[in-house]
Design an enzyme around this catalytic site. Structure first.
Site, PDB file in Angstrom:
ATOM      1  N   GLU A   1       0.854  -1.187   0.000  1.00 38.66           N
ATOM      2  CA  GLU A   1       0.000   0.000   0.000  1.00 38.66           C
ATOM      3  C   GLU A   1       0.890   1.237   0.000  1.00 38.66           C
ATOM      4  O   GLU A   1       1.750   1.400   0.870  1.00 38.66           O
ATOM      5  CB  GLU A   1      -0.927   0.026   1.219  1.00 38.66           C
ATOM      6  CG  GLU A   1      -1.840   1.242   1.217  1.00 38.66           C
ATOM      7  CD  GLU A   1      -2.792   1.285   2.404  1.00 38.66           C
ATOM      8  OE1 GLU A   1      -3.527   2.299   2.523  1.00 38.66           O
ATOM      9  OE2 GLU A   1      -2.805   0.338   3.210  1.00 38.66           O
TER      10      GLU A   1
ATOM     11  N   ASN B   1      -4.781   4.880  -2.147  1.00 37.24           N
ATOM     12  CA  ASN B   1      -6.042   5.410  -1.618  1.00 37.24           C
ATOM     13  C   ASN B   1      -6.562   6.535  -2.500  1.00 37.24           C
ATOM     14  O   ASN B   1      -5.788   7.338  -3.033  1.00 37.24           O
ATOM     15  CB  ASN B   1      -5.831   5.943  -0.201  1.00 37.24           C
ATOM     16  CG  ASN B   1      -5.511   4.833   0.778  1.00 37.24           C
ATOM     17  OD1 ASN B   1      -6.398   4.171   1.297  1.00 37.24           O
ATOM     18  ND2 ASN B   1      -4.216   4.635   1.038  1.00 37.24           N
TER      19      ASN B   1
ATOM     20  N   GLU C   1      -8.148   1.977  -3.259  1.00 38.56           N
ATOM     21  CA  GLU C   1      -8.863   1.806  -1.998  1.00 38.56           C
ATOM     22  C   GLU C   1      -9.789   2.994  -1.783  1.00 38.56           C
ATOM     23  O   GLU C   1      -9.367   4.149  -1.889  1.00 38.56           O
ATOM     24  CB  GLU C   1      -7.881   1.694  -0.834  1.00 38.56           C
ATOM     25  CG  GLU C   1      -6.953   0.491  -0.930  1.00 38.56           C
ATOM     26  CD  GLU C   1      -6.089   0.325   0.314  1.00 38.56           C
ATOM     27  OE1 GLU C   1      -6.438   0.945   1.357  1.00 38.56           O
ATOM     28  OE2 GLU C   1      -5.084  -0.401   0.260  1.00 38.56           O
TER      29      GLU C   1
ATOM     30  N   ASP D   1     -11.860   0.221   1.992  1.00 36.90           N
ATOM     31  CA  ASP D   1     -10.900   0.476   3.066  1.00 36.90           C
ATOM     32  C   ASP D   1     -11.613   0.845   4.366  1.00 36.90           C
ATOM     33  O   ASP D   1     -12.732   1.369   4.363  1.00 36.90           O
ATOM     34  CB  ASP D   1      -9.970   1.621   2.647  1.00 36.90           C
ATOM     35  CG  ASP D   1      -8.753   1.736   3.539  1.00 36.90           C
ATOM     36  OD1 ASP D   1      -8.429   0.743   4.222  1.00 36.90           O
ATOM     37  OD2 ASP D   1      -8.124   2.800   3.543  1.00 36.90           O
TER      38      ASP D   1
ATOM     39  N   GLU E   1      -6.346  -5.239   8.897  1.00 35.57           N
ATOM     40  CA  GLU E   1      -5.366  -4.206   9.223  1.00 35.57           C
ATOM     41  C   GLU E   1      -5.128  -4.147  10.733  1.00 35.57           C
ATOM     42  O   GLU E   1      -5.925  -4.645  11.533  1.00 35.57           O
ATOM     43  CB  GLU E   1      -5.865  -2.834   8.744  1.00 35.57           C
ATOM     44  CG  GLU E   1      -6.149  -2.764   7.253  1.00 35.57           C
ATOM     45  CD  GLU E   1      -6.690  -1.417   6.837  1.00 35.57           C
ATOM     46  OE1 GLU E   1      -6.071  -0.777   5.985  1.00 35.57           O
ATOM     47  OE2 GLU E   1      -7.746  -1.006   7.363  1.00 35.57           O
TER      48      GLU E   1
END
Length: 644
Positions: free
Chosen positions: A407, A468, A500, A530, A587
Site C-alpha cells: 500500500e 487510496n 482503496e 478500506d 489491518e
C-alpha cells in the site's frame, strides 16, 4: 375729385378727415390685430393709394404672421417630440435630471429625480446640501470632488457613482453624470446632468433578485456605526445541493423554483430583517439578538422550511443546508470584515459537520482556521520542494509467506525534515483542491516500484500496488482515464493496480460512485473497501458495492483476543466476506495472538506493525525482511521511522 361745398378749405378738412379715418383703422394693429382692411370713400387718388398701400402692408404682415405661426407650431411639435423622446430615454434608463445654478448655489431637481428616491416632488430651486446630505458618508466627499473638479475645468465631465438613502431609509446606488455651461470667458454659469439608478446592477443578486453582498456590507457598516451598539448576530445559511434543482429540468424552471424558495425564506423572517444573497448559494441576515436561545427560536421556522422539498416540474427536490452564526457583543465591537470573517468560519465549520448543522463562532474556530492554513501552506511547500514522500506498508499472505500487495502511503516532509502523516493535511488537501497534485506526486514515485529490478528480485513481480482515493477523486468522472494514463506512462498493466475507497466516500453519491467503480473494475483495476468497521458500516453494502477486497479496520481488531464481543463481531464479518467471495485484508495486526486467531478463521492477508511499519520507499529493500515474526527471532532491532 369730389369738391366740397366750401371750396379749398372744405376740401382740406375733408382730406384730413379721411386720413384720420385711415389712422383710426390702423390703430387696431397696435393691439396685434392685423385681420382687417383699410376702407376709404374718398375720391382723392392720394387717399385711395394710401389705403391700398396699408392693405398691401397688412396682407404682408398677415402672411408673415401665418408663416411665423406655422414655423412656431412646427418647432413646438419638434420640441414636444424631442421632449417625449428624452423623457422616454430618461425613463427607460431610470434617469432623473438635475440643474445647478452656479451663481445662487441652488439646484433644481426633476420630478423623476425625486420619484427615484420615493421623495415628494419639490418644484423650484433648493439648497444643493439637501442632495448631498442624503449621500452615504463614505461617498459624499467623492461626489463633491467630482463636481468641483469639473467646475474648475480639471475634468471633461462629471461621472461618479455613489450610494444615497431613499425615503424608506434604504440605500440605492446612483450614477451621476453632468456638464458645465460656460460663458464667453469660460466661466461656469450652470451645471446640469442626470442621475441613473444602478441599484439593480450593483446591489441586487441577478439569480435570486435579493440584495447582494455589497448591500450586506452597507447594512453591517450602518449597524456598527450606531452608538450604543446593540447585541447582534450575523447568520449565514448555505444550500449545499442547489445543483439538484437544475438536474434534468429547464433552466428557467429551476430559477423560478429557486426564486420561489427564496421568497418563502423571506416570509419566514421578521419584516425588518433583510435577506441578502451571497456567492455559492449562501444567504445572510442580521438579527438584533445576542442570545443563542432566542436566536434558535427565530431561526427554527426558516430551518423547518428548508427541510421541506421544493416542487419543480412535477418533482420534489430535497435541499440540504448548514448555517453559521457570529454573535456580536456590544462590549467587543469589531470591524465589518472581522464580523463577516467570523460568520464564514462558523459556516465553514458547519460544512464539515452533519447536514442541517448550525455552528456558532468561537475562538476555537480561529485555532481551527490557523491549523487549516498551516496545513495548506505545508502542502503547497511540499509540492514546490518535492516534499511529497511515498511510504509503503506490505500486505503479507501468511499462508505462503509472500507479499501480496504494497500500500502506497502519502507523507509530507516539513521544513526541518519532520515527516507529517495524512491525518494532518488530507482533509485540507481535498477541500482546497490540492489532493490531485498530491496524488500525482505520490503515483510518480509509487508506480516505478512495480518495474524496479531490486524490488522485483526480492518480492517477485506479481504483487499489487494499492493506492487510496479521496471522495473528490472518486467522484471525478475522468478518474478512470487518469488512472489508465498514469499506468500507461510507466508501462504498468491495469491488473497490478488496486484502488482503496472508504464507505463514506462511496455513500456520498452511491449511484455515481457505483457507476465509476464498475468502469474501473471492467478495465482490470481492482477495488478495495478500506477501513471497514472504523465507524458506521453497513453490512448491506457488502452485497451490492462493486469491489474485490474488504480491508477490515484496526478498530475491529484491537483487543480482539481479550474482548469476547469484539471477537464475535470480527469473526462474523470475516465469515460473511468469505461467503461473498471477497478478498479479506485485516489491518492493525500487532500481536502474535491476534495473528494466530485470524489464521484459525482462515484469514491469510495481514497488514500491520507485526510485520512492518510504513517504510520509506527508498528503504524498502534494505529494511524489510519477510519473516514470520511469530516463529522467528531475527535478533535485529526493528527500524523505526519518525511519524511514519
Amino acid at each position: 375729385m369730389r369738391r366740397g361745398p366750401g371750396g379749398s378749405e372744405e376740401r382740406e378738412r375733408h382730406l384730413l378727415a379721411e386720413v384720420d379715418s385711415i389712422s383710426n383703422q390702423l390703430c387696431q394693429a397696435v393691439d396685434g390685430n392685423f385681420e382687417f382692411y383699410v376702407h376709404t370713400d374718398s375720391d382723392e387718388i392720394a387717399v385711395q393709394k394710401l389705403a391700398q398701400l396699408n392693405n398691401f402692408v397688412l396682407d404682408s404682415v398677415r402672411r408673415t404672421i401665418r408663416d411665423l405661426q406655422a414655423s412656431r407650431d412646427e418647432l413646438e411639435t419638434r420640441v414636444e417630440e424631442r421632449t417625449q423622446r428624452l423623457n422616454l430615454v430618461l425613463t427607460a434608463t431610470n434617469d432623473g435630471v438635475w440643474e445647478w445654478d452656479i451663481a445662487s448655489g441652488n439646484i433644481t431637481l426633476s420630478q423623476r429625480w425625486s420619484s427615484m428616491l420615493g421623495l415628494p416632488y419639490a418644484a423650484g430651486q433648493q439648497d444643493v446640501d439637501e442632495w448631498l446630505r442624503r449621500i452615504h458618508d463614505d461617498d459624499r466627499a467623492k461626489v463633491q470632488q467630482s463636481l468641483y473638479q469639473h467646475l474648475d475645468g480639471l475634468t471633461s465631465s462629471v461621472n461618479v457613482e455613489y450610494r444615497i438613502r431613499d425615503a424608506r431609509g434604504s440605500w440605492r446606488m446612483m450614477l451621476c453624470r453632468g456638464l458645465c455651461q460656460r460663458d464667453d470667458h469660460g466661466v461656469a454659469t450652470r451645471m446640469a446632468g442626470t442621475q441613473t439608478d444602478t441599484t439593480e446592477q450593483r446591489l441586487v443578486d441577478p439569480l435570486t433578485l435579493l440584495p447582494n453582498g455589497d448591500y450586506l456590507d452597507l447594512l453591517l457598516r450602518e449597524r456598527l456605526s450606531h452608538s450604543p451598539l446593540s447585541p447582534m448576530a450575523l447568520v449565514k445559511f448555505q444550500l449545499l445541493n442547489v445543483a439538484s434543482l437544475f438536474d434534468g429540468v429547464a433552466v428557467e424552471d429551476a430559477i423560478t423554483a429557486l426564486r420561489g424558495l427564496v421568497q418563502q425564506m423571506r416570509r419566514q423572517l421578521p419584516l425588518q430583517v433583510a435577506l441578502a444573497a451571497l456567492p455559492e448559494h449562501t444567504f445572510a441576515m442580521i438579527f438584533e439578538i445576542g442570545d443563542a436561545e432566542r436566536l434558535d427560536h427565530v431561526l427554527e421556522p426558516l430551518e423547518a422550511l428548508l427541510a421541506q422539498p421544493v416542487e419543480i416540474d412535477g418533482q420534489q427536490v430535497w435541499l440540504s443546508h448548514v448555517s453559521g452564526v457570529a454573535v456580536l457583543s456590544p462590549s467587543e465591537p469589531v470591524s465589518v470584515d472581522e464580523w463577516r470573517h467570523r460568520s464564514r468560519l462558523a459556516l465553514a465549520n458547519a460544512r464539515q459537520s452533519d447536514i442541517g448543522s448550525r455552528r456558532y463562532y468561537s475562538e476555537s474556530l480561529r485555532q481551527w482556521e490557523r491549523q487549516n492554513s498551516q496545513a495548506e501552506q505545508l502542502i503547497r511547500g511540499a509540492l514546490a520542494t518535492r516534499g511529497v514522500r511515498c511510504f509503503v506498508q506490505p500486505i503479507v499472505d501468511v499462508s505462503k509467506g509472500e507479499v501480496r500487495c504494497f500500500e502506497a502511503l502519502m507523507r509530507l516532509q516539513a521544513p526541518g525534515g519532520k515527516i507529517v502523516e495524512p491525518g494532518s493535511f488530507i482533509e485540507v488537501a481535498e477541500r482546497s483542491g490540492l489532493i490531485s497534485p498530491l496524488w500525482e506526486a505520490l503515483m510518480k514515485q509509487a508506480l516505478p516500484m512495480l518495474k524496479d529490478d531490486a524490488i522485483r528480485q526480492r518480492f517477485g513481480d506479481r504483487f499489487l500496488l494499492s493506492v487510496n482515493l479521496s471522495t473528490r477523486q472518486l467522484m471525478d468522472p475522468s478518474l478512470l482515464d487518469t488512472l489508465i494514463e498514469a499506468l500507461d506512462r510507466h508501462g504498468i498493466p491495469c491488473h497490478r493496480l488496486q484502488i482503496e475507497v472508504t464507505e463514506t466516500s462511496v455513500l456520498s453519491d452511491p449511484v455515481k460512485a457505483f457507476r465509476i467503480l464498475d468502469r474501473i473494475r471492467a478495465a482490470g483495476i481492482r477495488v478495495a473497501l478500506d477501513d471497514f468497521g472504523s465507524g458506521y458500516s453497513s453490512l448491506a453494502q457488502l452485497t451490492s458495492m462493486p469491489m474485490d477486497t474488504v480491508k477490515i479496520d484496526r478498530e475491529l481488531v484491537t483487543d480482539v483476543t481479550t474482548l469476547p464481543r469484539k471477537r464475535h463481531v470480527l469473526s462474523a464479518v470475516i465469515a460473511l466476506c468469505q461467503r461473498l467471495d471477497y478478498g479479506i485484508v485485516v489491518e492493525g495486526v500487532e500481536e502474535c495472538e491476534t495473528l494466530n486467531l485470524l489464521r484459525e478463521w482462515g484469514v491469510t492477508d495481514i497488514q500491520g506493525y507485526l510485520y512492518a511499519r510504513p517504510l520509506p520507499l527508498d528503504r524498502l529493500v534494505e529494511d524489510f525482511t519477510l519473516l514470520d515474526p511469530c516463529e522467528f527471532d531475527t535478533g535485529v532491532e526493528e527500524t523505526r521511522y519518525p511519524d511514519a
